[in-house]
Scaffold this motif. Structure first.
Motif, PDB file in Angstrom:
ATOM      1  N   LEU A 474       0.823  -1.197   0.000  1.00 26.53           N
ATOM      2  CA  LEU A 474       0.000   0.000   0.000  1.00 26.53           C
ATOM      3  C   LEU A 474       0.863   1.255   0.000  1.00 26.53           C
ATOM      4  CD1 LEU A 474      -2.808  -1.144   2.461  1.00 26.53           C
ATOM      5  CD2 LEU A 474      -2.992  -0.815  -0.005  1.00 26.53           C
ATOM      6  N   TYR A 475       2.069   1.121   0.539  1.00 25.00           N
ATOM      7  CA  TYR A 475       2.977   2.269   0.460  1.00 25.00           C
ATOM      8  C   TYR A 475       3.454   2.454  -0.976  1.00 25.00           C
ATOM      9  CZ  TYR A 475       6.911   5.341   0.902  1.00 25.00           C
ATOM     10  OH  TYR A 475       7.752   6.394   0.729  1.00 25.00           O
ATOM     11  N   ASP A 540      -8.249  -9.540  -0.619  1.00 24.55           N
ATOM     12  CA  ASP A 540      -8.346  -8.373   0.246  1.00 24.55           C
ATOM     13  C   ASP A 540      -9.337  -7.396  -0.379  1.00 24.55           C
ATOM     14  OD1 ASP A 540      -8.074  -6.213   1.808  1.00 24.55           O
ATOM     15  OD2 ASP A 540      -5.912  -5.989   1.562  1.00 24.55           O
ATOM     16  N   GLY A 541     -10.545  -7.464   0.087  1.00 26.73           N
ATOM     17  CA  GLY A 541     -11.619  -6.682  -0.515  1.00 26.73           C
ATOM     18  C   GLY A 541     -11.452  -5.191  -0.379  1.00 26.73           C
ATOM     19  N   ALA A 542     -10.621  -4.767   0.554  1.00 31.46           N
ATOM     20  CA  ALA A 542     -10.508  -3.334   0.798  1.00 31.46           C
ATOM     21  C   ALA A 542      -9.661  -2.630  -0.254  1.00 31.46           C
ATOM     22  CB  ALA A 542      -9.922  -3.096   2.191  1.00 31.46           C
ATOM     23  N   GLN A 543      -8.792  -3.404  -0.920  1.00 32.07           N
ATOM     24  CA  GLN A 543      -7.811  -2.756  -1.786  1.00 32.07           C
ATOM     25  C   GLN A 543      -8.422  -1.925  -2.915  1.00 32.07           C
ATOM     26  OE1 GLN A 543      -4.122  -3.551  -2.569  1.00 32.07           O
ATOM     27  NE2 GLN A 543      -3.685  -4.603  -0.654  1.00 32.07           N
ATOM     28  N   SER A 544      -9.466  -2.448  -3.529  1.00 33.44           N
ATOM     29  CA  SER A 544     -10.007  -1.698  -4.671  1.00 33.44           C
ATOM     30  C   SER A 544     -10.674  -0.395  -4.197  1.00 33.44           C
ATOM     31  CB  SER A 544     -10.989  -2.555  -5.471  1.00 33.44           C
ATOM     32  OG  SER A 544     -12.003  -3.036  -4.629  1.00 33.44           O
ATOM     33  N   TYR A 545     -11.148  -0.411  -2.965  1.00 29.39           N
ATOM     34  CA  TYR A 545     -11.740   0.828  -2.441  1.00 29.39           C
ATOM     35  C   TYR A 545     -10.665   1.864  -2.157  1.00 29.39           C
ATOM     36  CZ  TYR A 545     -16.047  -1.778  -2.143  1.00 29.39           C
ATOM     37  OH  TYR A 545     -17.150  -2.505  -2.475  1.00 29.39           O
ATOM     38  N   ILE A 546      -9.539   1.366  -1.659  1.00 29.01           N
ATOM     39  CA  ILE A 546      -8.431   2.288  -1.426  1.00 29.01           C
ATOM     40  C   ILE A 546      -7.974   2.887  -2.755  1.00 29.01           C
ATOM     41  CG2 ILE A 546      -6.044   2.454  -0.638  1.00 29.01           C
ATOM     42  CD1 ILE A 546      -6.674   0.142   1.315  1.00 29.01           C
ATOM     43  N   ARG A 547      -7.852   2.006  -3.734  1.00 32.33           N
ATOM     44  CA  ARG A 547      -7.373   2.471  -5.039  1.00 32.33           C
ATOM     45  C   ARG A 547      -8.312   3.528  -5.617  1.00 32.33           C
ATOM     46  NH1 ARG A 547      -6.730  -2.222  -9.055  1.00 32.33           N
ATOM     47  NH2 ARG A 547      -8.985  -2.108  -9.085  1.00 32.33           N
ATOM     48  N   LYS A 709     -16.315  -7.067  -3.551  1.00 39.12           N
ATOM     49  CA  LYS A 709     -15.967  -7.009  -4.973  1.00 39.12           C
ATOM     50  C   LYS A 709     -17.222  -6.753  -5.808  1.00 39.12           C
ATOM     51  CE  LYS A 709     -13.194  -7.157  -8.336  1.00 39.12           C
ATOM     52  NZ  LYS A 709     -12.318  -5.972  -8.437  1.00 39.12           N
ATOM     53  N   ILE A 710     -18.263  -7.519  -5.533  1.00 39.19           N
ATOM     54  CA  ILE A 710     -19.483  -7.421  -6.341  1.00 39.19           C
ATOM     55  C   ILE A 710     -20.032  -5.992  -6.354  1.00 39.19           C
ATOM     56  CG2 ILE A 710     -21.907  -8.129  -6.465  1.00 39.19           C
ATOM     57  CD1 ILE A 710     -21.175 -10.773  -5.283  1.00 39.19           C
ATOM     58  N   HIS A 711     -19.968  -5.359  -5.216  1.00 34.93           N
ATOM     59  CA  HIS A 711     -20.711  -4.096  -5.078  1.00 34.93           C
ATOM     60  C   HIS A 711     -19.840  -2.860  -5.184  1.00 34.93           C
ATOM     61  CE1 HIS A 711     -24.306  -6.323  -4.065  1.00 34.93           C
ATOM     62  NE2 HIS A 711     -23.623  -7.026  -3.174  1.00 34.93           N
TER      63      HIS A 711
END
Ligand SMILES: [Zn+2]
Length: 809
Positions: A474-475, A540-547, A709-711
């Motif tokens: 993430l860094y 890791d479902g959170a990654q795409s939200y961070i991106r 991911k779906i949503h």
């Protein structure tokens, strides 16, 4: 000892009010084909010389003893031991209504009557309706010597002394907390000796093949009674005493004894009596609730496996909650009890048979049906050449214990168990059973997977490795770095768990994501606990939200909530660096740490800064709890809060409400998007869920990361819509150009899948060129398209939100 013939309390007359209601399930026609059905269990009767069994032998035919002709065991009767005089032990003061002690003398009478009415007993008032009725086994008082096989002389003498006490003394004694839920009268000593003696004679009759198996309808119960003390309605430990007597009397013919304890409570007395004994395997299934359920404490946990020579001969299956049912018990029997019992290969099986896990028993709060008890009995009958004695322990609902005991007795006699309703184990039962198997796999050849030989070679928790990797990753991608958390405030488990984008505090918008640890998906080989890295996937479902958020100019704070939280509570020695499951159903002490973390972050890292656009909170999985608590209990979060996103897979859905501020729930309903898995129990309830649960959306996903991911695009659209609506409400905030100009993180573009392009394809990029460019910080507009998306995207982007609303229930 002068009181052999005490005044007899009323007995034989059935004085049951409304007893007909207790009988509706009884007695199918048993007249036909009993002998046929009994065939299933006739094998050789004596296989105590088990040394000739070899699991790898291919010429097994030579090693199987020749069966005797006919059905010598199947034709034996089943034994029944019941004696009215065990009802003499009763409370002194006449009690009524709610005050009646649950260990009521009538318990055994109701069971006996049920067996009579089913036509199984040769009783003068109830002629039998079967060819071979239950064979009565006479109870007798256990001797002092027999009791001392388990108990200390002091304990025996104490119980004996109660026979000489005055009523006043006995009442005082019953109210003494040290007695732990015991009452006494002058006949308690007599009845408890009779109860222990009945267990002895029942077991002796089975081991010596006078009967093929037997049930002892006895009280007071015994499995809580410890070597030197009464406990939990129990005075002498009937089952333990009978085990010792049989081992003494029958020697090699009864060397190895299996005690299966399906009473809803842990049989602490039995466990202790044989804790270091290699020849008595004690297996207990009980509600444990992390030590909160009686008899409370850690003794009933799965890590108590015996000691010394008895190591591995103690198996606890501790249910984490009440409410367990047939599917759970069958699962435990099929995956733990029977594999281990079969490997142990006992000479004799005793069931410490409490029926307080039965459906209808308020004390137990579980839902085991009579057919399930029958199936468990049936499985145990396959052991020890069928030598099984069932001895009553707890069970306090007259109807439930009668029906359960009848089902067990019919199975003992040879009737097949009634069919079970199709059922499955709950996830908490599967989880418990898996953990028990893991603990027991080191003691039992047949239990897999095995831990690596030699333990873990100085390994590290993958959880920690993953979090370190995440931090690096993430860094590299988004320059996320750790936020410092003062350890005085929250558990050390949150070290390194909070990351933030650089200069997050200077952004116009902020997204805070509380999420559970990422999933590892993989298929183990089932033999060992080894997991092959090439077959294991990190999700890791959170990654795409961070991106997405970073690419749209948000500041992001990413909070990973570990599954295990280390708790240190100086006021509570039990929690001295103890690891507690965040999702525990037994205690919320770990979740409290999450609440503290959320409040701490808000206070120190959010509130002091001016996110002019606003803040979004996301809670995914169990971590949602922290978000719910934060916004329920802190009104000062609202001025800056644009919305809350939730993902609820199987974890409990938390309401957001504040008794002092009723607008909170309405605000939540209007400004949230909460995805709830289609398998969540919420959807099984009738009616509309309360608005306190927010704007609910039924998700086709079932697993947290899958749902995320779906949503994701629905969420992105919704965030934009929330921003747009807010901006419209407040024209001073309508400076949509700001995002572009504020976003100076050029390094976010190097993501291989350029997020802004995706965005633009799906949601045509709005004009970023309102051109005002008047935002203070930086006027760098080269990243303009990013983030320009929300404020003005009046076309298209809102549809996601609208569609969602129609799917809501
Ligand atoms: Zn019990």
């Amino acid at each position: 000892m002068a009181r052999i013939h005490p005044p007899i309390p009323e007995v034989r007359e059935p004085r049951l009010s409304g007893d007909t209601s207790m009988r509706e399930t009884v007695t199918p026609d048993m007249s036909a084909e009993i002998d046929h059905r009994l065939k299933i269990e006739t094998t050789d009767e004596e296989d105590s010389e088990d040394s000739l069994l070899s699991d790898t032998s291919s010429d097994a035919d030579d090693t199987v003893p020749k069966a005797p002709p006919g059905l010598p065991i199947a034709q034996l009767p089943t034994g029944l031991c019941y004696d009215d005089r065990m009802r003499y032990h009763a409370e002194i003061a006449a009690t009524t209504g709610d005050n009646v002690h649950p260990e009521d003398p009538r318990r055994i009478y109701y069971i006996y009557k049920e067996l009579c009415e089913a036509g199984l007993v040769d009783d003068e008032t109830y002629p039998p309706m079967v060819e071979v009725p239950l064979k009565r086994i006479d109870a007798r008082e256990a001797t002092r010597e027999e009791c001392l096989l388990v108990h200390t002389p002091e304990h025996y003498d104490f119980v004996q002394s109660t026979a000489e006490m005055s009523d006043a003394q006995l009442i005082d004694l019953s109210e003494d907390p040290a007695m732990d839920s015991i009452y006494f009268n002058t006949l308690s000593f007599f009845s408890s000796k009779l109860s222990a003696g009945a267990a002895i004679e029942t077991c002796r009759a089975v081991v010596s093949r006078q009967v093929k198996n037997a049930i002892a309808v006895i009280r007071p119960p015994g499995h809580h009674a410890e070597v030197d003390r009464t406990m939990g309605f129990c005075l002498f430990n009937n089952v333990s005493i009978a085990s010792k007597v049989c081992q003494n009397d029958f020697g090699e013919g009864c060397r190895k004894i299996l005690i299966v304890d399906w009473d809803v409570h842990h049989g602490n007395g039995c466990q202790k009596a044989f804790y270091d004994n290699p020849n008595v395997l004690y297996i207990s299934l009980h509600v444990h609730m992390n030590g909160l359920f009686y008899p409370s404490g850690t003794e009933g946990d799965m890590h108590h496996c015996g000691a010394g020579a008895g190591l591995g001969k103690n198996v606890n299956i501790p249910w984490p909650t009440k409410g367990m049912g047939d599917g759970d018990y069958m699962y435990a029997f099929q995956h733990v009890v029977m594999p281990i019992a079969t490997e142990f290969d006992p000479d004799f099986v005793i069931v410490a048979s409490g029926f307080d896990a039965a459906a209808g028993d308020e004390l137990g709060g579980c839902f085991v049906s009579p057919p399930c008890y029958a199936h468990m009995t049936h499985m145990l009958k396959s052991l020890a050449g069928g030598k099984i004695a069932v001895c009553l322990e707890g069970g306090y609902n007259f109807r439930a214990i009668s029906r359960s005991a009848l089902a067990v007795t019919r199975t003992l006699m040879g009737e097949p168990p009634d069919r079970l309703h199709a059922t499955a184990a709950t996830t908490s039962a599967v989880d418990t059973v898996n953990k028990v198997r893991n603990v027991q796999s080191r003691y039992w050849k047949s239990i897999y997977p095995k831990d690596p030989v030699g333990g873990i070679f100085g390994g590290e928790r993958l959880h920690d490795i993953i979090r370190q990797w995440q931090a690096t990753h993430l860094y590299d991608k988004y320059k996320l770095t750790q936020l410092h958390i003062y350890r005085d405030n929250v558990s050390k488990s949150f070290d390194q768990q909070v990351l933030a984008t650089p200069n997050y505090e200077s952004k116009k918008y902020l997204l805070i994501i509380f999420h559970d640890s990422p999933d590892l998906l993989g298929v183990g080989d089932g033999m060992t606990t080894q997991q092959k890295p090439h077959d294991t996937w990190l999700v890791d479902g959170a990654q795409s939200y961070i991106r997405w958020a970073v690419s749209h100019g948000f500041g992001v704070i990413d909070v990973n909530i570990p599954e295990l939280i280390t708790i240190s509570d100086p006021n509570n020695p039990e929690y001295n660096d103890a690891e507690v499951e965040y999702a525990s159903t037994a205690t919320d002490i770990a979740r409290k740490e999450g609440e503290k973390l959320a409040a701490y972050l808000w206070e120190n890292y959010v509130e002091p800064y001016d996110f002019r656009g606003g803040t979004f909170l996301m809670g995914a999985g169990h971590a949602f709890h922290a978000v719910a608590k934060l916004v329920s209990e802190n009104e000062n979060v609202y001025p800056n809060l644009l919305g809350i996103i939730g993902f609820i897979a199987t974890n409990p859905i938390r309401p957001i409400a504040n008794p002092g501020s009723h607008w909170v729930s309405q605000w939540y309903r209007d400004n949230s998007l909460v995805f709830v898995s289609q398998v969540h129990s919420l959807w099984k309830k009738d009616g509309h869920p309360s608005k306190r649960y927010g704007k609910l959306v039924r998700s086709n996903g079932e697993v947290l990361n899958q749902m995320m991911k779906i949503h994701e695009h629905e969420v992105f659209d919704w965030i934009k819509q929330q921003i747009r609506e807010n901006a419209t409400d407040d024209t001073t905030e309508d400076d949509e150009d700001a995002e572009g100009s504020k976003d100076s993180d050029g390094d976010t573009i190097d993501d291989p899948v350029a997020p802004e392009q995706q965005q633009q394809q799906q949601h045509p990029a709005p004009s970023q060129g309102s051109g005002s460019g008047n935002d203070s910080s930086n006027s760098n507009s080269r990243d303009g398209p990013r983030g320009a998306g929300f404020a003005m995207s009046s076309t298209g982007s809102g549809t996601g939100g609208d569609v969602l609303m129609t799917t809501e229930r």
